[in-house]
Write an enzyme that holds these catalytic residues in place. Structure first.
Site, PDB file in Angstrom:
ATOM      1  N   ASP A  39     -78.646  60.977  23.102  1.00 16.04           N
ATOM      2  CA  ASP A  39     -79.585  61.968  23.637  1.00 16.04           C
ATOM      3  C   ASP A  39     -78.895  63.244  24.088  1.00 16.04           C
ATOM      4  O   ASP A  39     -77.675  63.286  24.302  1.00 16.04           O
ATOM      5  CB  ASP A  39     -80.383  61.386  24.798  1.00 16.04           C
ATOM      6  CG  ASP A  39     -79.488  60.938  25.956  1.00 16.04           C
ATOM      7  OD1 ASP A  39     -78.426  60.339  25.691  1.00 16.04           O
ATOM      8  OD2 ASP A  39     -79.846  61.184  27.122  1.00 16.04           O
ATOM      9  N   GLU A  80     -78.591  58.490  28.056  1.00 13.17           N
ATOM     10  CA  GLU A  80     -77.509  58.675  29.023  1.00 13.17           C
ATOM     11  C   GLU A  80     -77.856  59.739  30.049  1.00 13.17           C
ATOM     12  O   GLU A  80     -77.589  59.584  31.248  1.00 13.17           O
ATOM     13  CB  GLU A  80     -76.217  59.045  28.283  1.00 13.17           C
ATOM     14  CG  GLU A  80     -74.973  59.051  29.149  1.00 13.17           C
ATOM     15  CD  GLU A  80     -74.658  60.414  29.766  1.00 13.17           C
ATOM     16  OE1 GLU A  80     -73.730  60.486  30.597  1.00 13.17           O
ATOM     17  OE2 GLU A  80     -75.346  61.399  29.432  1.00 13.17           O
TER      18      GLU A  80
END
Length: 482
Positions: free
Chosen positions: A78, A145
């Site tokens: 991400d 994350e």
């Protein structure tokens, strides 16, 4: 975007170009994760998805190097979605538009996603390579994350076989990271009562143009926090009983220093309000002229409802948010020029019956993190708010005896004829969480030079990517035998 194919190393940049073309903000990584798995299938690589959605790809050793220890290369899928106020970009559907600007690569009014897209691209480039003399490899690509470390929290024992992990999420070429801060989200819900406004004219006070940035990597730079700047202005007006508040909203992510904030107010003395704001704006701009030269503070006529905070709610809220600590709380006593403990007052959002505040507290020491989160909790509990801590993750304690850290340091010196800096970073790498499921992993973190992550100013130094790649390849070729 085709210009990226002219950069070196070409295969890494080709992967990064593809990564930019597929939307992947936090919580919306599935499209990119699916593409990666399809790519692995096309290249006869074994892959799997775990229960939370992490992608694990395995590649056999190059011929003759089967005896080397298994290495895990790790990145997160991400990216942080931040954009300029005037950008129409939709992160869930629109591709990132990279722009080459001299020695740097940036994006068109949005975050670039070099954090951690360059690291992810390097992992895929290693998988695609046919000329790197490496032992058995595993690539771990985690989800979410940036918004909660969901992937790292969900990683289960038994998924990985490697004994060495190389994290690719660092952001300074020439530095080797062997530790990081832990953190916790501080979720505050402040109940409010509303009443009918006694004043009549509506205004919007807006704070914008701040540089923002990563709430760990950039917190020590002293940049302005839009939520704190706006609070300072509102406090000055409220002290003279000039305003009523309908709403206060600022920031969008707990791990990004907020660049924008706005408040809708009611008042009668418009000229006096504008004069006070203008005078205070000049003072604040002078204070932040070095860190935030483009700061803007404006007052404009606006449609504002008659439903405003009661006097008690307004006064208590402003005093509490003004007293909420933001910035560097303590510097490390053991490592020069490294932040030990900090807090970022990241998000303020007004609802009908409450105002929510979200802070991210970080520290190299769990005890110091707990102390600061309790300090913030104390302020808001006195104000009558509910405070909930969530998503706590441990720091990654430095290990001076780490064999892989010594290997990376020695390899760097051999390749570049200079010594790297061995560092601890005040940011939340996933390494500390990996230790929970895999306590015997020997870990290190490296990466290229990335500036201003978590903000639209994010950029990566193009030349440093090539240096990072050279180091990564040489480290993989120097991994010792089992």
């Amino acid at each position: 975007m085709g210009e990226l194919s002219t950069l070196k190393p070409q295969q890494l940049w080709n992967f990064f170009e593809t990564i930019c073309s597929i939307p992947h903000p936090s919580k919306h990584e599935e499209q990119l994760a699916t593409w990666i798995c399809d790519w692995a299938t096309q290249h006869d690589l074994c892959w799997q998805r775990d229960e939370v959605g992490n992608v694990i790809i395995k590649k056999p050793a190059a011929s003759g190097f089967e005896h080397l220890k298994t290495v895990v290369l790790q990145a997160h899928i991400d990216m942080v979605p931040q954009k300029e106020v005037d950008s129409a970009h939709i992160f869930e559907t629109d591709p990132i538009e990279p722009i080459i600007d001299g020695e740097w690569l940036t994006a068109n009014k949005t975050t670039l996603g070099a954090d951690n897209g360059i690291g992810m691209a390097s992992c895929l480039a290693v998988l695609a390579s046919t000329d790197i003399q490496h032992g058995p490899l595993e690539v771990l690509l985690t989800i979410d994350e940036e918004a909660g470390m969901t992937g790292a929290f969900g990683l289960q024992p038994g998924m990985l076989e490697g004994s060495i992990l190389i994290n690719t999420d660092s952001e300074q070429e020439g530095e080797v990271y062997m530790g990081c801060a832990g953190g916790v989200d501080t979720n505050i819900s402040f109940p409010i009562t509303r009443c009918t406004a006694r004043t009549h004219k509506g205004l919007e006070i807006k704070v914008g143009g701040l540089r923002g940035g990563h709430s760990g990597v950039n917190i020590h730079l002293g940049r302005g926090n839009a939520n704190k700047v706006l609070t300072r202005i509102l406090c000055a007006l409220q002290e003279q009983n000039l305003i009523e508040l309908e709403s206060f909203n600022g920031g969008s992510l707990r791990n990004a220093i907020p660049r924008d904030a706005s408040a809708f107010i009611k008042c009668d003395e418009v000229l006096i309000v504008k004069r006070i704001v203008a005078e205070l704006a000049q003072t604040i701009k002078s204070e932040l002229r070095a860190t935030d030269p483009d700061l803007t503070i404006t007052v404009e006529q606006a449609e504002v409802t008659n439903e405003v905070l009661s006097f008690s709610s307004l006064q208590t809220f402003l005093l509490a948010i003004q007293a909420t600590f933001n910035g560097v709380f303590a510097m490390s006593q053991e490592i020069d020029e490294v932040t030990e403990t900090s807090s970022n007052l990241g998000v303020v959002a007004t609802e009908q019956d409450s105002i929510s505040v979200l802070c991210l507290v970080r520290s190299l020491l769990d005890s110091a993190r707990f102390n600061l989160q309790q300090t913030i909790q104390g302020v808001w509990k006195l104000a009558g708010a509910e405070v909930v801590f969530s998503g706590a993750y441990p720091g990654w304690a430095p290990n001076n005896d780490s064999a892989v850290m010594a290997l990376v340091r020695t390899t760097y010196e051999e390749v570049f004829q200079r010594k790297p800096e061995v560092m601890v970073i005040h940011a939340g790498l996933e390494c500390g969480l990996f230790k929970t499921a895999y306590p015997n992993l020997d870990m290190v973190s490296i990466g290229p030079t990335i500036r201003f992550p978590h903000s639209p100013d994010e950029k990566v130094h193009i030349g440093s990517v090539d240096l990072y790649w050279q180091l990564l390849v040489k480290v993989l070729e120097a991994i010792p035998a089992k």
